[in-house]
Design a protein around this motif. Structure first.
Motif, PDB file in Angstrom:
ATOM      1  N   ASN A  19       2.780  11.542  -5.145  1.00 40.83           N
ATOM      2  CA  ASN A  19       3.776  12.302  -5.918  1.00 40.83           C
ATOM      3  C   ASN A  19       3.177  12.792  -7.236  1.00 40.83           C
ATOM      4  O   ASN A  19       3.505  13.899  -7.705  1.00 40.83           O
ATOM      5  CB  ASN A  19       5.013  11.448  -6.186  1.00 40.83           C
ATOM      6  N   ILE A  20       2.312  11.961  -7.817  1.00 42.96           N
ATOM      7  CA  ILE A  20       1.623  12.396  -9.038  1.00 42.96           C
ATOM      8  C   ILE A  20       0.724  13.587  -8.731  1.00 42.96           C
ATOM      9  O   ILE A  20       0.658  14.555  -9.501  1.00 42.96           O
ATOM     10  CB  ILE A  20       0.807  11.233  -9.635  1.00 42.96           C
ATOM     11  N   LEU A  21       0.035  13.536  -7.585  1.00 48.59           N
ATOM     12  CA  LEU A  21      -0.823  14.656  -7.196  1.00 48.59           C
ATOM     13  C   LEU A  21      -0.005  15.923  -6.981  1.00 48.59           C
ATOM     14  O   LEU A  21      -0.430  17.019  -7.372  1.00 48.59           O
ATOM     15  CB  LEU A  21      -1.590  14.314  -5.912  1.00 48.59           C
ATOM     16  N   ILE A  22       1.171  15.757  -6.353  1.00 50.40           N
ATOM     17  CA  ILE A  22       2.050  16.923  -6.159  1.00 50.40           C
ATOM     18  C   ILE A  22       2.451  17.497  -7.518  1.00 50.40           C
ATOM     19  O   ILE A  22       2.439  18.712  -7.736  1.00 50.40           O
ATOM     20  CB  ILE A  22       3.300  16.538  -5.356  1.00 50.40           C
ATOM     21  N   SER A  23       2.793  16.573  -8.429  1.00 49.14           N
ATOM     22  CA  SER A  23       3.181  17.011  -9.768  1.00 49.14           C
ATOM     23  C   SER A  23       2.031  17.749 -10.452  1.00 49.14           C
ATOM     24  O   SER A  23       2.228  18.773 -11.100  1.00 49.14           O
ATOM     25  CB  SER A  23       3.598  15.799 -10.610  1.00 49.14           C
ATOM     26  N   ARG A  24       0.806  17.240 -10.268  1.00 49.77           N
ATOM     27  CA  ARG A  24      -0.352  17.899 -10.862  1.00 49.77           C
ATOM     28  C   ARG A  24      -0.560  19.276 -10.235  1.00 49.77           C
ATOM     29  O   ARG A  24      -0.924  20.240 -10.929  1.00 49.77           O
ATOM     30  CB  ARG A  24      -1.599  17.041 -10.671  1.00 49.77           C
ATOM     31  N   LYS A  25      -0.373  19.369  -8.939  1.00 48.50           N
ATOM     32  CA  LYS A  25      -0.559  20.650  -8.257  1.00 48.50           C
ATOM     33  C   LYS A  25       0.513  21.659  -8.670  1.00 48.50           C
ATOM     34  O   LYS A  25       0.336  22.863  -8.498  1.00 48.50           O
ATOM     35  CB  LYS A  25      -0.530  20.456  -6.738  1.00 48.50           C
ATOM     36  N   ILE A  53      10.276  18.672  -8.184  1.00 48.72           N
ATOM     37  CA  ILE A  53       9.062  18.570  -8.997  1.00 48.72           C
ATOM     38  C   ILE A  53       8.757  19.978  -9.488  1.00 48.72           C
ATOM     39  O   ILE A  53       8.329  20.842  -8.725  1.00 48.72           O
ATOM     40  CB  ILE A  53       7.887  18.007  -8.180  1.00 48.72           C
ATOM     41  N   LYS A  54       8.999  20.221 -10.735  1.00 50.76           N
ATOM     42  CA  LYS A  54       8.992  21.586 -11.262  1.00 50.76           C
ATOM     43  C   LYS A  54       7.583  22.106 -11.521  1.00 50.76           C
ATOM     44  O   LYS A  54       6.651  21.333 -11.781  1.00 50.76           O
ATOM     45  CB  LYS A  54       9.814  21.656 -12.550  1.00 50.76           C
ATOM     46  N   LEU A  55       7.457  23.410 -11.442  1.00 44.72           N
ATOM     47  CA  LEU A  55       6.246  24.068 -11.893  1.00 44.72           C
ATOM     48  C   LEU A  55       6.177  23.943 -13.412  1.00 44.72           C
ATOM     49  O   LEU A  55       7.195  24.027 -14.096  1.00 44.72           O
ATOM     50  CB  LEU A  55       6.252  25.548 -11.499  1.00 44.72           C
ATOM     51  N   ALA A  70       0.833  -1.208   0.000  1.00 40.14           N
ATOM     52  CA  ALA A  70       0.000   0.000   0.000  1.00 40.14           C
ATOM     53  C   ALA A  70       0.861   1.250   0.000  1.00 40.14           C
ATOM     54  O   ALA A  70       0.586   2.209  -0.728  1.00 40.14           O
ATOM     55  CB  ALA A  70      -0.930  -0.014   1.221  1.00 40.14           C
ATOM     56  N   GLU A  71       1.919   1.260   0.800  1.00 40.92           N
ATOM     57  CA  GLU A  71       2.769   2.456   0.913  1.00 40.92           C
ATOM     58  C   GLU A  71       3.363   2.839  -0.428  1.00 40.92           C
ATOM     59  O   GLU A  71       3.446   4.026  -0.766  1.00 40.92           O
ATOM     60  CB  GLU A  71       3.881   2.211   1.934  1.00 40.92           C
ATOM     61  N   SER A  72       3.766   1.846  -1.215  1.00 43.61           N
ATOM     62  CA  SER A  72       4.384   2.128  -2.515  1.00 43.61           C
ATOM     63  C   SER A  72       3.398   2.793  -3.465  1.00 43.61           C
ATOM     64  O   SER A  72       3.703   3.825  -4.074  1.00 43.61           O
ATOM     65  CB  SER A  72       4.913   0.833  -3.142  1.00 43.61           C
ATOM     66  N   ILE A  73       2.214   2.208  -3.590  1.00 43.03           N
ATOM     67  CA  ILE A  73       1.251   2.748  -4.552  1.00 43.03           C
ATOM     68  C   ILE A  73       0.702   4.094  -4.092  1.00 43.03           C
ATOM     69  O   ILE A  73       0.473   5.000  -4.898  1.00 43.03           O
ATOM     70  CB  ILE A  73       0.107   1.729  -4.804  1.00 43.03           C
ATOM     71  N   ILE A  74       0.541   4.276  -2.781  1.00 43.60           N
ATOM     72  CA  ILE A  74       0.054   5.561  -2.260  1.00 43.60           C
ATOM     73  C   ILE A  74       1.105   6.645  -2.461  1.00 43.60           C
ATOM     74  O   ILE A  74       0.790   7.775  -2.865  1.00 43.60           O
ATOM     75  CB  ILE A  74      -0.322   5.425  -0.771  1.00 43.60           C
TER      76      ILE A  74
END
Length: 508
Positions: free
Chosen positions: A356-362, A397-399, A347-351
């Protein structure tokens, strides 16, 4: 030093000395071989904690091996023969001495015969252990159990544990058969499953009452919560989760609560009173019902990954606690990324990957503007501003500015689901009102509607407009009261826009 115990053969084959000795002594006289697993730090700490605080102290045998001789390989057969007829012996190999003493009793099966019990003593001088001549015994099993001596020798040296010393004919056999025995012990045996163990612990309240599960260092609150949840599951059919729970519902419940407790999704204060703990289990149960509905889709219904199920429950509970919409985004990501068939993932890996994808999206900055030649300098100024911020702050994680002109199909095109998703997931929205473009109003209105529905303020967008723009004609009345970043030329945007973006992302 003396190692004493019972001498006999295992299954008529390997000669073994089985007895009890101090952990510190066994640690001093033995060493790990190449076939041994490297010491896992976490596992070592768990063993030390168990020895320090555990209520159910028990160690299986530490298994060691040693060659008897390099010269007379028949000696081992002679010892085995003497044990069979009950004849005492003294045998020296190197500077070690092996003695065998016997007691006999009439066999219960045949009155004229005797059973012989051989008490063996292997002795060697303590000074030999520190010398270069001493060949340490090889560790066949129990390397981690002995490794705790280095953690706190003063506490662990004198703890007594069972051992088994296996005698081999020579060093070659020591290496070959030692590795084979290690393999058989760790891979050939059919282990008692976690589910079998949990069945006894969670279903027997007489042996393991609730207070023991909550407070014992051998268990913990996750065991108690799992017990309560299993009782609730027995009265409800989560039909879409059948393949995840199949024959391991206790394991799933325990792993689920372990993770939720570790991530503090279940706060410590919720573990104090019975009413609170029952409420906690009710919340998790409701989350499972929500996930059950998500798993109605065929590919998810067939998934058996415990880790994926825990991730779905985690984001469901997170949404209900924080008012976010991560579970929908997570579900869409799993489906679009074709991860519905994923197996064996923690679970920890997939979460962590998804967060990180959400951070990248933000970190995506959605640029809503009229994309044509007159507006190109404005876009270039925004991009230059973002590039300089990335460089200045060395962001991992760049803007990233996202422009959607490739979706533009005309003056009144229908905003696609993909564009709406980009708007929903972006961290910041920049709208250029200079040309009064209807699509810009459409996209900005969608974002403002989302903010209002979720109870957010309107701090996640920046309105920019050129000074010569006629506010009355180009900008709708409902946007005139909002702060606008006005500029004469696109180059004028750099300084002020940089400050606003840095402040928004907490970079200054």
């Amino acid at each position: 030093m003396k190692l004493s115990g019972i001498l006999d053969t295992s299954l008529g084959n390997f000669l073994c000395l089985r007895g009890f000795a101090k952990l510190g002594d066994l640690n001093k006289i033995s060493e790990a071989k190449d076939y041994q697993r490297g010491i896992d730090k976490k596992h070592k700490e768990e063993i030390a904690a168990f020895v320090d605080k555990g209520e159910f102290h028990f160690y299986p045998e530490v298994i060691l091996g040693t060659p008897v001789t390099e010269n007379n390989e028949e000696t081992l057969n002679e010892i085995i023969k003497k044990i069979g007829i009950g004849e005492k012996f003294i045998f020296k190999f190197g500077k070690k001495v092996l003695k065998g003493f016997f007691s006999k009793s009439i066999s219960s099966e045949e009155g004229r015969a005797y059973d012989y019990l051989c008490r063996g003593i292997l002795s060697f001088d303590n000074s030999l252990i520190k010398s270069e001549d001493f060949k340490k015994f090889s560790r066949i099993d129990g390397n981690h159990r002995l490794s705790i001596i280095g953690s706190n020798g003063s506490n662990y040296n004198n703890i007594v544990t069972p051992f088994c010393l296996v005698f081999f004919r020579n060093e070659k056999e020591d290496e070959k058969f030692g590795a084979a025995l290690f393999h058989n012990i760790n891979h050939k045996a059919l282990p008692l499953t976690v589910e079998d163990n949990l069945r006894l612990i969670l279903e027997n309240k007489e042996l393991f009452p609730d207070d023991i599960l909550k407070n014992s260092t051998s268990f913990g609150w996750e065991y108690y919560f799992a017990r309560v949840l299993i009782q609730k599951l027995e009265t409800c059919n989560l039909d879409s989760l059948v393949k995840v729970f199949d024959q391991r519902e206790r394991t799933v419940c325990l792993e689920l609560f372990k993770y939720l407790l570790n991530k503090n999704i279940i706060p410590r204060k919720m573990r104090l009173k019975n009413t609170s703990t029952l409420t906690t289990c009710q919340k998790v149960f409701r989350a499972l019902k929500t996930v059950n509905s998500i798993y109605e889709e065929k590919e998810l219904r067939n998934n058996t990954s415990i880790g994926l199920l825990i991730a779905f429950v985690y984001f469901t509970l997170l949404d209900r606690r924080d008012g976010t919409k991560k579970i929908e985004q997570f579900e869409n990501w799993i489906k679009k990324s074709h991860l519905t068939k994923i197996k064996g993932v923690e679970a920890e890996s997939i979460i962590t990957i998804f967060e990180n994808i959400l951070i990248s999206r933000k970190r995506q900055i959605f640029i809503s503007m009229q994309f044509d030649k007159p507006s190109e300098p404005t876009y270039n100024a925004i991009k230059e501003c973002v590039d300089k911020i990335n460089l200045k702050h060395k962001l991992e994680i760049k803007l990233r500015p996202v422009r959607i002109d490739n979706f533009d199909k005309g003056f009144s095109y229908v905003i696609t689901d993909e564009i709406l998703e980009l708007i929903e997931s972006c961290g910041l929205f920049i709208a250029d009102l200079t040309f009064g473009n209807k699509n810009v109003y459409h996209e900005l209105g969608y974002l403002m509607g989302l903010n209002q529905a979720q109870g957010f303020d309107h701090s996640n967008f920046i309105l920019i407009v050129k000074n010569q723009t006629n506010l009355e004609k180009k900008i709708g009345f409902n946007l005139r009261s909002y702060k606008h970043l006005r500029f004469n030329e696109p180059i004028d945007l750099l300084s002020e826009l940089t400050k606003i973006i840095e402040t928004y992302y907490n970079l200054n």
